[in-house]
Design a protein around this motif. Structure first.
Motif, mmCIF file in Angstrom:
data_model
loop_
_atom_site.group_PDB
_atom_site.id
_atom_site.type_symbol
_atom_site.label_atom_id
_atom_site.label_comp_id
_atom_site.label_asym_id
_atom_site.label_seq_id
_atom_site.Cartn_x
_atom_site.Cartn_y
_atom_site.Cartn_z
ATOM 1 N N UNK A 181 -2.663 3.521 6.052
ATOM 2 C CA UNK A 181 -1.163 3.130 4.907
ATOM 3 C C UNK A 181 -2.310 3.358 3.759
ATOM 4 N N UNK A 182 -3.677 2.450 3.626
ATOM 5 C CA UNK A 182 -4.317 2.910 2.606
ATOM 6 C C UNK A 182 -4.986 4.083 2.234
ATOM 7 N N UNK A 183 -5.318 5.129 3.537
ATOM 8 C CA UNK A 183 -5.859 6.103 3.466
ATOM 9 C C UNK A 183 -4.757 7.635 3.424
ATOM 10 N N UNK A 184 -3.756 7.302 3.745
ATOM 11 C CA UNK A 184 -3.211 8.126 3.891
ATOM 12 C C UNK A 184 -1.828 8.248 3.386
ATOM 13 N N UNK A 185 -0.906 6.658 3.864
ATOM 14 C CA UNK A 185 0.188 6.523 2.951
ATOM 15 C C UNK A 185 1.550 7.358 3.498
ATOM 16 N N UNK A 216 10.305 0.753 -4.669
ATOM 17 C CA UNK A 216 11.249 -0.452 -5.224
ATOM 18 C C UNK A 216 11.808 -0.976 -4.124
ATOM 19 N N UNK A 217 12.202 -0.448 -3.009
ATOM 20 C CA UNK A 217 13.037 -0.704 -1.545
ATOM 21 C C UNK A 217 11.490 -1.210 -0.273
ATOM 22 N N UNK A 260 1.152 -0.822 -0.257
ATOM 23 C CA UNK A 260 -0.193 -0.037 0.373
ATOM 24 C C UNK A 260 0.410 1.349 -0.012
ATOM 25 N N UNK A 261 1.803 1.439 1.012
ATOM 26 C CA UNK A 261 3.127 2.093 0.416
ATOM 27 C C UNK A 261 3.810 2.540 -0.409
ATOM 28 N N UNK A 262 3.967 1.804 -0.810
ATOM 29 C CA UNK A 262 4.536 1.714 -2.694
ATOM 30 C C UNK A 262 3.745 1.978 -3.684
ATOM 31 N N UNK A 263 2.547 2.197 -3.253
ATOM 32 C CA UNK A 263 1.354 2.193 -4.528
ATOM 33 C C UNK A 263 1.642 3.816 -3.987
ATOM 34 N N UNK A 264 2.080 4.142 -3.083
ATOM 35 C CA UNK A 264 1.443 5.631 -2.991
ATOM 36 C C UNK A 264 3.257 6.904 -3.132
ATOM 37 N N UNK A 265 3.998 5.811 -3.660
ATOM 38 C CA UNK A 265 5.575 5.949 -3.949
ATOM 39 C C UNK A 265 5.600 6.207 -5.551
ATOM 40 N N UNK A 266 6.769 6.355 -6.151
ATOM 41 C CA UNK A 266 7.610 6.044 -7.316
ATOM 42 C C UNK A 266 9.637 6.059 -6.861
ATOM 43 N N UNK A 293 7.948 -5.920 1.269
ATOM 44 C CA UNK A 293 6.765 -6.836 0.528
ATOM 45 C C UNK A 293 7.260 -8.320 0.276
ATOM 46 N N UNK A 294 8.028 -7.871 -0.929
ATOM 47 C CA UNK A 294 8.586 -9.402 -0.830
ATOM 48 C C UNK A 294 9.659 -10.511 -0.293
ATOM 49 N N UNK A 295 9.984 -9.462 0.835
ATOM 50 C CA UNK A 295 10.854 -10.338 1.869
ATOM 51 C C UNK A 295 10.036 -10.600 3.428
ATOM 52 N N UNK A 296 8.485 -10.220 3.762
ATOM 53 C CA UNK A 296 8.015 -10.710 4.339
ATOM 54 C C UNK A 296 6.751 -11.608 3.610
ATOM 55 N N UNK A 297 7.067 -11.979 1.875
ATOM 56 C CA UNK A 297 6.550 -13.294 1.806
ATOM 57 C C UNK A 297 7.071 -13.922 1.876
#
Length: 364
Positions: free
Chosen positions: A83-87, A42-43, A31-37, A48-52
């Motif tokens: 994160x969904x509402x504010x990020x 990427x970080x 969710x946070x990544x969706x609000x960044x570029x 998220x991949x590590x948590x996966x």
């Protein structure tokens, strides 16, 4: 079944809880990544991949059976909602604290790599949060300190005056005068402070026209090394760096050196300093909003002890909120910062109230 032990019922319940938390944490980072570029995106996706990967570990222990997985813990669910509402930076600060509370270091079923991941994740999130804090630093500092100063100073003022026994109208106009005087003073002071800081930083920056002289410097004497030594490098590093810069200038046959030729450290961060006008406006508005709260009881017609108690309660709530906010953004305990703020603010107000009682008794 894999070679891992199936575990007891309590073990499997714990694994399911960890599985739920890992899924929720990965969702937070996505969710946070969706609000960044760029790099920040990427970080966050890498986190998220590590948590996966951690999720896959617990799922493997459960033989791939994710039935009966509970909801994630309340803190992680709150993080997801924020994160969904504010990020925002608040989410990163909270995520930093969440990573620091990981139980994997002492859990026999978590691998050493997973425990290490969680510790490093905390540092990664700390770094991302630090970027946000630098962007907020100038105006946020003015806002928080302005609001806190307005709360404490005007509460102390109206309590001190109110304790002398003067009419409610006197307390009201004293509070309004304190609000205006303090807000104007804070705004002007913040403007001068930030402008002065920026001017000092600009005065320390290299003169861009000095680059033009580099092409004609004596390669053997190479006084460019003195520039780097004056800016903090030791003699050996300064000589090596100067030789490298001169080689670049000669090889390219430039008429002027690169723009960073005279720079040793990274340029100062304008975002961290902020602008004088934005800091002044923030300081004025937040001081005024903070200073208004202690006056509200008298504005609405209360007087005497009732007004004093109401003002103290309102300011206490606001002090707890500002203290908790600072705690969240600093990655520290919100409750500890909140109660520290409350104790300091009410302590200062109590002193003036006692003095007001003493003066009121003397006058009477």
């Amino acid at each position: 079944m894999t070679d891992e032990r199936p575990g007891t019922a309590a073990d499997r319940a714990r694994w399911r809880r960890y599985l739920a938390d890992e899924r929720a944490e990965a969702a937070v980072y996505r969710e946070l990544a969706a609000r960044r570029d760029g790099e920040e995106r990427e970080i966050l996706l890498a986190l998220a991949a590590a948590e996966g990967r951690h999720e896959a570990h617990w799922l493997r222990l459960l033989d791939g059976d994710d039935s009966g997985v509970p909801r994630a813990d309340l803190r992680t669910r709150m993080l997801g909602g924020l994160a969904r509402r504010f990020g925002s930076i608040f989410v990163l600060a909270l995520a930093q604290r969440a990573e620091a509370r990981s139980p994997y270091a002492t859990d026999p079923d978590a691998t050493a790599a997973m425990a290490a991941d969680e510790r490093i994740h905390g540092e990664v999130v700390r770094g991302l949060a630090a970027r946000g804090r630098r962007r907020l630093a100038g105006t946020f500092r003015a806002a928080v300190f302005g609001a806190n100063d307005g709360l404490v100073s005007n509460l102390a003022l109206v309590l001190g005056i109110g304790a002398t026994g003067v009419p409610a109208s006197v307390v009201l106009f004293t509070g309004i005068a304190g609000l205006l005087a303090g807000a104007l003073s804070m705004g002007a002071g913040e403007y001068v402070s930030v402008r002065s800081q920026r001017e000092l930083l600009e005065a320390s920056a290299p003169d861009p026209t000095a680059r033009e002289a580099l092409v004609d410097l004596d390669l053997d004497a190479n006084e460019l090394a003195l520039v780097y030594r004056a800016r903090g490098m030791d003699e050996g590093d300064a000589s090596e760096h100067a030789a490298l810069v001169m080689a670049r200038v000669r090889a390219a046959e430039q008429l002027a050196a690169p723009t960073d030729a005279l720079t040793v450290s990274a340029p100062h961060d304008d975002e961290a300093v902020g602008t004088g006008l934005s800091a002044a406006i923030s300081s004025f508005l937040f001081f005024a909003s903070g200073a208004l709260i202690p006056v509200l009881p008298w504005i609405f017609g209360l007087s005497g002890t009732v007004a004093i108690i109401t003002a103290t309660v309102l300011v206490s709530i606001a002090l707890l909120a500002t203290g908790a906010t600072v705690g969240l953004l600093s990655g520290a305990s919100p409750m500890k910062r909140a109660f520290r703020q409350l104790a300091i603010g009410l302590g200062a107000a109590a002193v003036t109230y006692v003095l007001g009682l003493a003066f009121g008794t003397t006058i009477g």
